[in-house]
Motif scaffolding. Structure first.
Motif, mmCIF file in Angstrom:
data_model
loop_
_atom_site.group_PDB
_atom_site.id
_atom_site.type_symbol
_atom_site.label_atom_id
_atom_site.label_comp_id
_atom_site.label_asym_id
_atom_site.label_seq_id
_atom_site.Cartn_x
_atom_site.Cartn_y
_atom_site.Cartn_z
ATOM 1 N N TYR A 1 0.848 -1.189 0.000
ATOM 2 C CA TYR A 1 0.000 0.000 0.000
ATOM 3 C C TYR A 1 0.887 1.244 0.000
ATOM 4 C CZ TYR A 1 -3.838 -2.955 1.747
ATOM 5 O OH TYR A 1 -4.794 -3.923 1.906
ATOM 6 N N PHE B 1 3.526 0.848 2.882
ATOM 7 C CA PHE B 1 3.300 -0.197 3.876
ATOM 8 C C PHE B 1 3.140 -1.538 3.191
ATOM 9 C CE2 PHE B 1 2.962 2.064 7.792
ATOM 10 C CZ PHE B 1 2.505 3.325 7.455
ATOM 11 N N LEU C 1 -5.123 4.573 2.782
ATOM 12 C CA LEU C 1 -4.175 3.629 2.186
ATOM 13 C C LEU C 1 -4.742 3.138 0.862
ATOM 14 C CD1 LEU C 1 -4.179 2.805 5.556
ATOM 15 C CD2 LEU C 1 -2.161 1.673 4.668
ATOM 16 N N PHE D 1 -9.765 1.186 2.094
ATOM 17 C CA PHE D 1 -9.723 1.893 3.363
ATOM 18 C C PHE D 1 -10.435 3.239 3.254
ATOM 19 C CE2 PHE D 1 -6.927 -0.431 6.229
ATOM 20 C CZ PHE D 1 -6.363 -1.361 5.367
ATOM 21 N N GLY D 2 -11.065 3.632 4.334
ATOM 22 C CA GLY D 2 -11.556 4.992 4.426
ATOM 23 C C GLY D 2 -10.375 5.958 4.487
ATOM 24 N N GLY E 1 2.506 1.153 11.420
ATOM 25 C CA GLY E 1 1.497 0.664 10.499
ATOM 26 C C GLY E 1 0.167 0.482 11.205
ATOM 27 N N PRO E 2 -0.941 0.432 10.465
ATOM 28 C CA PRO E 2 -2.254 0.218 11.075
ATOM 29 C C PRO E 2 -2.337 -1.135 11.775
ATOM 30 C CG PRO E 2 -2.460 0.978 8.802
ATOM 31 C CD PRO E 2 -1.022 0.626 9.016
ATOM 32 N N LEU F 1 -8.884 -4.742 -0.035
ATOM 33 C CA LEU F 1 -9.453 -3.878 0.991
ATOM 34 C C LEU F 1 -9.491 -2.442 0.487
ATOM 35 C CD1 LEU F 1 -7.811 -4.868 4.397
ATOM 36 C CD2 LEU F 1 -10.198 -5.083 3.769
ATOM 37 N N PHE G 1 -8.978 3.980 10.825
ATOM 38 C CA PHE G 1 -9.440 3.669 9.481
ATOM 39 C C PHE G 1 -10.480 2.559 9.529
ATOM 40 C CE2 PHE G 1 -6.424 5.987 6.950
ATOM 41 C CZ PHE G 1 -5.263 6.037 7.710
ATOM 42 N N LEU H 1 -4.123 0.445 -2.359
ATOM 43 C CA LEU H 1 -3.448 -0.799 -2.711
ATOM 44 C C LEU H 1 -2.693 -0.652 -4.026
ATOM 45 C CD1 LEU H 1 -3.057 -3.808 -1.948
ATOM 46 C CD2 LEU H 1 -5.094 -4.288 -3.319
#
Lengths: 113, 113
Positions: free
Chosen positions: A35, A90, A43, B103-104, B43-44, B101, B89, A45
């Motif tokens: 990401y 990331f 984030l 993400f917001g 990182g998240p 995914l 997020f 992708l």
């Protein structure tokens, strides 16, 4: 377990230079992801690898290539860096496609001048 | 693809107050609704998740509520503490429907003393 590790932590490149971001996980996960994170955009992708031997494009793949070297390692290459690729990158992994939680590395902060 | 919006983008609360972050999504097929917390320089990390067959889930001071009809889910943090300061997020997804995914854009929560 170290989890997901990324190298380097910081990098400054000049426009046109190339580099490879390294990612490794020691959790025996099948899926891995790259990401980029830009201010105000969450984030996004870039590429992912559902399993060893496969890679697929994500939302923003242009200017990048990836290699799933083995089950543990997934690298991201910038062939000719551009200022628009300045971002925090990331890497993440997931156990398998049906398992939902993603585990993230600490990130690589890349600046392209 | 999934369109995901988070509100508010920034939230400042006094220590001990409650905080609520809302995530709105577009894909009615989504059935897994996680919240990730990202601390500065890291990182998240997944902090709580909920599946579509459940309306609410609690884990100590955090909870997630889901309204599938309206296509939104919310993160609730009670008795906020300084260590709750982070970016949060959401990332709704259809499990088994692929690896992508979305993400917001994130919510910056600041807990003030």
């Amino acid at each position: 377990n170290a989890g997901v590790t990324q190298t380097p932590k910081f990098q400054v490149l000049k426009t046109g230079q190339s580099m490879t971001l390294q990612c490794a996980q020691d959790m025996n996960h099948n899926s891995m992801y790259w990401y980029r994170q830009d201010p105000g955009m969450g984030l996004r992708l870039i590429y992912y690898s559902a399993s060893e031997g496969t890679t697929d494009k994500g939302e923003v793949p242009n200017g990048y290539n990836v290699s799933r070297l083995n089950k543990r390692e997934f690298s991201l290459r910038l062939e000719s860096a551009a200022p628009s690729q300045t971002s925090v990158y990331f890497c993440a992994s997931r156990r398998w496609q049906g398992h939902n939680e993603q585990y993230f590395g600490p990130g690589t902060r890349l600046t392209v001048t | 693809g999934e369109n995901v919006e988070q509100h508010p983008s920034t939230l400042s609360v006094q220590e001990g107050d409650s905080a609520v972050i809302k995530c709105t999504y577009s894909d009615s097929a989504s059935n897994y609704f996680p919240w990730y917390k990202q601390e500065l320089g890291k990182g998240p990390q997944l902090i709580i998740d909920i599946r579509s067959n459940v309306g609410e889930k609690k884990d100590q001071r955090i909870a997630v509520t889901l309204n599938k009809t309206a296509k939104h889910f919310s993160l609730h943090i009670t008795e906020t503490q300084p260590e709750d300061s982070a970016v949060y997020f959401c990332a709704p997804i259809l499990t088994g429907g692929g690896n992508k995914l979305t993400f917001g854009t994130g919510t910056q929560l600041k807990v003030e003393l």
